[in-house]
Design a protein around this motif. Structure first.
Motif, short mmCIF file in Angstrom:
data_model
loop_
_atom_site.label_atom_id
_atom_site.label_comp_id
_atom_site.label_asym_id
_atom_site.label_seq_id
_atom_site.Cartn_x
_atom_site.Cartn_y
_atom_site.Cartn_z
N ILE A 1 69.01 53.17 69.60
CA ILE A 1 69.29 51.86 70.20
C ILE A 1 69.91 50.98 69.10
CG2 ILE A 1 68.27 49.82 71.27
CD1 ILE A 1 66.01 51.72 72.26
N PHE A 2 71.11 50.51 69.32
CA PHE A 2 71.85 49.78 68.30
C PHE A 2 71.86 48.27 68.60
CE2 PHE A 2 73.40 54.08 68.11
CZ PHE A 2 73.51 54.32 66.75
N PHE A 3 71.89 47.48 67.53
CA PHE A 3 71.90 46.03 67.70
C PHE A 3 72.51 45.37 66.48
CE2 PHE A 3 67.91 47.27 65.78
CZ PHE A 3 67.65 46.32 64.80
N ASP A 4 73.00 44.16 66.69
CA ASP A 4 73.60 43.35 65.63
C ASP A 4 72.48 42.56 64.95
OD1 ASP A 4 74.95 41.57 64.01
OD2 ASP A 4 76.39 40.95 65.55
N ARG A 5 72.21 42.88 63.69
CA ARG A 5 71.10 42.24 62.99
C ARG A 5 71.38 40.78 62.65
NH1 ARG A 5 69.27 46.08 58.19
NH2 ARG A 5 67.40 44.78 58.27
N SER A 6 72.63 40.38 62.72
CA SER A 6 72.96 38.99 62.41
C SER A 6 72.65 38.05 63.58
CB SER A 6 74.43 38.86 62.04
OG SER A 6 75.27 39.11 63.16
N ARG A 7 72.46 38.59 64.75
CA ARG A 7 72.14 37.76 65.91
C ARG A 7 70.63 37.50 65.95
NH1 ARG A 7 75.62 36.68 69.75
NH2 ARG A 7 73.86 36.24 71.13
N PRO A 8 70.21 36.27 66.20
CA PRO A 8 68.77 35.95 66.18
C PRO A 8 67.95 36.78 67.16
CG PRO A 8 70.11 33.95 66.19
CD PRO A 8 71.05 35.08 66.43
N ASP A 9 68.57 37.14 68.31
CA ASP A 9 67.81 37.89 69.32
C ASP A 9 68.16 39.37 69.34
OD1 ASP A 9 70.39 37.65 70.25
OD2 ASP A 9 69.82 37.24 72.33
N GLY A 10 68.97 39.83 68.36
CA GLY A 10 69.42 41.22 68.39
C GLY A 10 68.28 42.21 68.29
N ALA A 11 67.43 42.04 67.29
CA ALA A 11 66.32 42.97 67.10
C ALA A 11 65.32 42.85 68.25
CB ALA A 11 65.63 42.70 65.76
N TYR A 12 65.08 41.63 68.72
CA TYR A 12 64.12 41.45 69.82
C TYR A 12 64.57 42.22 71.05
CZ TYR A 12 61.62 39.23 73.65
OH TYR A 12 60.87 39.01 74.78
N ARG A 13 65.83 42.07 71.43
CA ARG A 13 66.33 42.78 72.62
C ARG A 13 66.26 44.28 72.44
NH1 ARG A 13 71.87 39.84 72.62
NH2 ARG A 13 72.52 41.92 73.26
N ALA A 14 66.56 44.75 71.24
CA ALA A 14 66.52 46.19 70.98
C ALA A 14 65.09 46.72 71.12
CB ALA A 14 67.06 46.50 69.59
N HIS A 15 64.13 45.98 70.59
CA HIS A 15 62.73 46.42 70.69
C HIS A 15 62.23 46.36 72.13
CE1 HIS A 15 61.28 47.07 66.50
NE2 HIS A 15 62.42 46.45 66.24
N GLN A 16 62.69 45.38 72.88
CA GLN A 16 62.32 45.33 74.29
C GLN A 16 62.90 46.51 75.05
OE1 GLN A 16 59.73 43.08 73.91
NE2 GLN A 16 60.25 42.69 76.04
N LEU A 17 64.14 46.88 74.72
CA LEU A 17 64.75 48.05 75.35
C LEU A 17 63.99 49.31 74.95
CD1 LEU A 17 66.86 49.57 76.95
CD2 LEU A 17 68.41 49.39 74.99
N ARG A 18 63.58 49.37 73.69
CA ARG A 18 62.82 50.53 73.25
C ARG A 18 61.51 50.65 74.05
NH1 ARG A 18 58.54 53.24 71.73
NH2 ARG A 18 58.75 54.65 69.97
N ASN A 19 60.84 49.53 74.26
CA ASN A 19 59.58 49.54 75.01
C ASN A 19 59.81 49.91 76.48
OD1 ASN A 19 58.24 48.80 72.68
ND2 ASN A 19 58.20 46.63 73.19
N ASP A 20 60.85 49.33 77.08
CA ASP A 20 61.14 49.66 78.48
C ASP A 20 61.60 51.11 78.62
OD1 ASP A 20 60.47 47.12 79.14
OD2 ASP A 20 62.46 46.51 79.84
N GLY A 21 62.40 51.57 77.64
CA GLY A 21 62.83 52.96 77.66
C GLY A 21 61.66 53.91 77.57
N ASN A 22 60.67 53.54 76.77
CA ASN A 22 59.45 54.34 76.65
C ASN A 22 58.77 54.45 78.01
OD1 ASN A 22 57.09 55.60 75.81
ND2 ASN A 22 56.88 54.35 73.98
N CYS A 23 58.67 53.32 78.72
CA CYS A 23 58.04 53.32 80.04
C CYS A 23 58.83 54.16 81.04
CB CYS A 23 57.91 51.89 80.56
SG CYS A 23 56.74 50.86 79.63
N VAL A 24 60.15 54.05 81.00
CA VAL A 24 61.00 54.84 81.88
C VAL A 24 60.77 56.33 81.64
CG1 VAL A 24 63.40 55.57 82.25
CG2 VAL A 24 62.81 53.14 82.25
#
Length: 466
Positions: free
Chosen positions: A391-414
């Protein structure tokens, strides 16, 4: 061990995990120094978290699972204790890198089961976390271990004797696998099974239309199940899922319309030729498979885009893939680069219907979080594949890591909802993944084993712990 004060571990982690605080760091270089460190920790109750080279990228890099540990950096324990060229085993310490061992095997009858990661990653660390090599899963390379227990004693398993000689698996219970993905001791040496250098290598490579991914995976898995006359592990990889909107990011050069089928075929010339013929027959109904290449990797030139793959097919590690994907000139820059990524590693089915359903569900999660991913299937055997989802994200964006971790958690559930268990975890989920996939009785057994060997829980707290 001297009295240590609590310090903060800098958030140098390409995965953007929450930084952990640490009590200090230690860098032992010998077995005796590790034993002394463990005994001192028993007296002071400092918790110890060993790392090999700290390049566990996408899963926490060099950070411990819990706060307030002494990080034990084993990269200075980098001796190749021995290589048996008759039987094909090497005994190595945790700091030995892919580059170092592969160089030692040059011009011998054996080669290393290299991973796609950096040439300077630890062979021991990756194998203990069930990483996948180019030719097979690295868990099959782990033949025996030397480990320091919480009381400072040293144990050996699997036929590795106290003098560091590997004899092969001996009579009686073998606890080698108990130290893989667990925290029973600090592993200070490993007997690694090497790969015979074959008469012939055929490197498979083809890029197929994206909508054929599930069908192609089923065809490749069918080829493996029916019997591949050559050795080697095939992969279906580089399948990108991108959001329908938003500011998502992927490594430069990713082809959004195609995915890759790749992997080495090793053996005699006749075996490799037969394997190629059978693979082509298995893929005959897959659109675009007529463009599949099977090439001699020794003939691939340095300016060819397949050169890095060609090196790995010959047991030669390279950093080229990592550096190109993340846009860095040195692997020392990975944890500080602007492109972040997380890794999610599930056991995956290989039938087209289930894969198609999983991809549709992952696409919905990608759209919900406006964050892209790339999926890979390593066909490690006849029954299922080891999945790798980055899962890739732009670390310079304030919400980049947050969105990636949320996707990781949702992907885990899927994935769990589709019957896909996790086979390798990051630092945020190592304990939870064990709890969710292990029966109550088995958890109790793991707890009793840990309590018997490490009653105060001083070694690697939280690492796949029960």
């Amino acid at each position: 061990m001297q009295e240590l004060t609590r310090v903060e571990l800098m958030p140098r982690d390409v995965g953007g995990h929450q930084p952990r605080s640490i009590t200090g760091t230690e860098s032992p270089r010998t077995l005796d120094q590790v034993r002394a460190l463990v005994r001192a920790a028993g007296a002071t109750r400092h918790r110890l978290y060993p790392i090999s080279t700290g390049r566990n990228w996408g899963m926490g890099s060099g950070m411990p699972v819990t706060d307030d540990n002494v990080v034990v950096d084993l990269s200075g324990m980098n001796r190749i204790r021995g290589i048996d060229l008759e039987t094909g085993f090497a005994v190595i310490e945790p700091g030995v890198t892919q580059r170092q061992l592969a160089e030692a095997l040059r011009d011998t009858p054996w080669m290393l089961n290299v991973t796609n990661s950096c040439a300077d990653t630890s062979v021991v660390g990756n194998a203990l976390d069930r990483g996948d090599g180019t030719f097979r899963s690295r868990v099959h390379d782990v033949a025996g271990l030397e480990a320091v227990l919480a009381d400072g004693s040293v144990v050996t398993t699997g036929g590795l004797d106290p003098a560091g000689r590997y004899h092969g698996r001996v009579a009686g219970p073998d606890l080698t696998a108990a130290f893989v993905q667990h925290n029973l001791g600090i592993v200070t040496a490993m007997a690694i099974a090497l790969v015979p250098r074959p008469e012939s290598i055929g490197m498979v490579y083809g890029r197929l239309p994206r909508h054929q991914a599930a069908v192609a995976l089923e065809a490749v898995a069918g080829f493996v199940r029916r019997g591949n006359p050559a050795d080697g592990m095939l992969r279906v990889r580089e399948l990108a899922l991108t959001p329908s909107h938003g500011d998502w990011t992927l490594p430069a050069g990713v082809d959004l319309d195609r995915f890759a089928v790749m992997g080495p075929l090793l053996g005699t010339t006749a075996a490799v030729e037969l394997a190629e013929e059978l693979l082509r027959k298995a893929l005959a109904e897959v659109e675009g498979s007529e463009e599949l290449l099977v090439v001699d990797p020794t003939e691939v030139k340095p300016d060819d885009p397949l050169y890095a793959r060609a090196l790995m097919s010959q047991g030669i590690p390279t950093c080229a893939g990592v550096r190109k994907a993340l846009g860095v000139a040195s692997c020392e820059q990975v944890d500080a680069t602007g492109l972040g990524f997380l890794a999610l590693m599930p056991l995956m089915p290989t039938d087209a219907r289930r894969i198609g359903h999983i991809l549709d569900a992952l696409q919905s999660a990608v759209d919900a979080h406006s964050t892209a991913l790339m999926a890979e299937w390593n066909v490690v055997g006849r029954h299922m594949a080891n999945g790798v989802i980055q899962i890739f994200f732009d670390r310079s964006r304030p919400d980049g890591a947050y969105r990636a971790h949320q996707l990781r958690n949702d992907g885990n559930c899927v994935l769990r909802g589709n019957g896909c268990a996790i086979y390798r975890s990051d630092i945020d989920h190592a304990a939870a993944d064990v709890w969710s996939e292990t029966s109550t009785a088995s958890l109790g057994m793991l707890h009793r084993l840990k309590t018997a060997l490490d009653p105060d829980g001083l070694l690697s707290p939280g690492r796949y712990g029960a």
